[in-house]
Design an enzyme around this catalytic site. Structure first.
Site, PDB file in Angstrom:
ATOM      1  N   PHE A   7       0.822  -1.199   0.000  1.00  0.00           N
ATOM      2  CA  PHE A   7       0.000   0.000   0.000  1.00  0.00           C
ATOM      3  C   PHE A   7       0.861   1.257   0.000  1.00  0.00           C
ATOM      4  CE2 PHE A   7      -2.979  -3.082   1.691  1.00  0.00           C
ATOM      5  CZ  PHE A   7      -4.228  -2.651   1.260  1.00  0.00           C
ATOM      6  N   ASP A   8       0.509   2.204  -0.839  1.00  0.00           N
ATOM      7  CA  ASP A   8       1.018   3.565  -0.725  1.00  0.00           C
ATOM      8  C   ASP A   8       0.365   4.183   0.515  1.00  0.00           C
ATOM      9  OD1 ASP A   8       2.130   6.131  -1.557  1.00  0.00           O
ATOM     10  OD2 ASP A   8       0.106   6.627  -2.214  1.00  0.00           O
ATOM     11  N   LEU A   9       0.931   5.278   1.026  1.00  0.00           N
ATOM     12  CA  LEU A   9       0.363   5.915   2.217  1.00  0.00           C
ATOM     13  C   LEU A   9      -0.538   7.095   1.855  1.00  0.00           C
ATOM     14  CD1 LEU A   9       0.127   6.221   5.272  1.00  0.00           C
ATOM     15  CD2 LEU A   9       2.288   7.505   5.240  1.00  0.00           C
ATOM     16  N   ASP A  10       0.059   8.205   1.417  1.00  0.00           N
ATOM     17  CA  ASP A  10      -0.703   9.424   1.155  1.00  0.00           C
ATOM     18  C   ASP A  10      -1.624   9.248  -0.047  1.00  0.00           C
ATOM     19  OD1 ASP A  10       0.625  10.876   3.206  1.00  0.00           O
ATOM     20  OD2 ASP A  10       2.329  11.208   1.872  1.00  0.00           O
ATOM     21  N   ILE A 163      -0.701  -1.052  -4.491  1.00  0.00           N
ATOM     22  CA  ILE A 163      -1.925  -0.255  -4.509  1.00  0.00           C
ATOM     23  C   ILE A 163      -1.561   1.200  -4.255  1.00  0.00           C
ATOM     24  CG2 ILE A 163      -4.204   0.082  -3.473  1.00  0.00           C
ATOM     25  CD1 ILE A 163      -3.936  -2.864  -2.465  1.00  0.00           C
TER      26      ILE A 163
END
Length: 215
Positions: A7-10, A163
């Site tokens: 997963f990406d964060l922002d 993602i």
């Protein structure tokens, strides 16, 4: 079947637009640059700060270093935790963990800030690891971070999926040879994401869950 979910964060896990854009505004004001459009400020969400200040304002050398330092000063002092968790994300991560998936946070946000934010919002236990650059790292190359995750944890690329909400996430996944889900609810340009070559498109967190459950 995807066993390793990145997963990406922002813009993917957290809605951090206010924190980032207000910190960029603060840094720019110290250079006498004001009244910047929301759209331009939001281009800073995703890539590294160095790349963004160079790309959008042609800052180089000492000016770029100063702008990044100003951003980080105000961001850490009072803006960093001004984020919201997207609806459904916690339940999705909990479900993935319950299925014994390896859940990784792969973000261009520096490791120091990523760890602090995830801990503050109570999500530390939902990720098996965080893969992020150090503060001194100027690169936005998501491919490098994805490959680092694969190599450090001995993952099978065929069982990995990235993602994220920007082209940097999707291009990084393509370059690293892993599948991807482009989410349109974040800060990336929806049209470019649909043309990016992503394996899947998700318009909501529920869409992510549905894709992963069928793949």
């Amino acid at each position: 079947m995807y066993k390793n979910i990145m997963f990406d964060l922002d813009g993917t896990v957290t809605d951090s637009g206010r924190a980032i854009t207000s910190s960029v505004e603060y840094a720019l004001e110290q250079f006498g640059i004001t009244d910047q459009s929301k759209e331009k400020l939001e281009t800073f969400i995703g890539p590294s700060l160095y790349d963004s200040f160079e790309r959008e304002y042609q800052f180089h050398g000492e000016d770029c270093d100063k702008a990044v330092a100003l951003y980080r000063y105000i961001y850490e002092k009072e803006r960093m935790y001004d984020v919201d968790i997207y609806d459904g994300i916690i339940a999705l991560l909990q479900n993935l963990k319950a299925q014994n998936k390896t859940v990784l946070l792969v973000t261009s946000k520096p490791m120091k800030f990523s760890k602090m934010i995830i801990e503050k919002i109570g999500m530390s236990d939902l990720f098996d690891a965080i893969i992020a650059p150090e503060l001194s790292d100027h690169s936005s190359d998501k491919k490098r971070l994805i490959e680092k995750a694969v190599n450090e944890y001995g993952l099978d690329k065929n069982e990995c999926i990235m993602i994220g909400d920007t082209k940097y996430d999707i291009e990084g996944a393509l370059g690293a040879g892993v599948d991807s889900i482009a989410v349109t609810y974040g800060y990336g340009n929806t049209e470019s994401l649909r043309e990016s070559g992503a394996t899947f498109i998700a318009d909501s967190v529920k869409d992510i869950s549905d894709i992963l459950s069928k793949s």
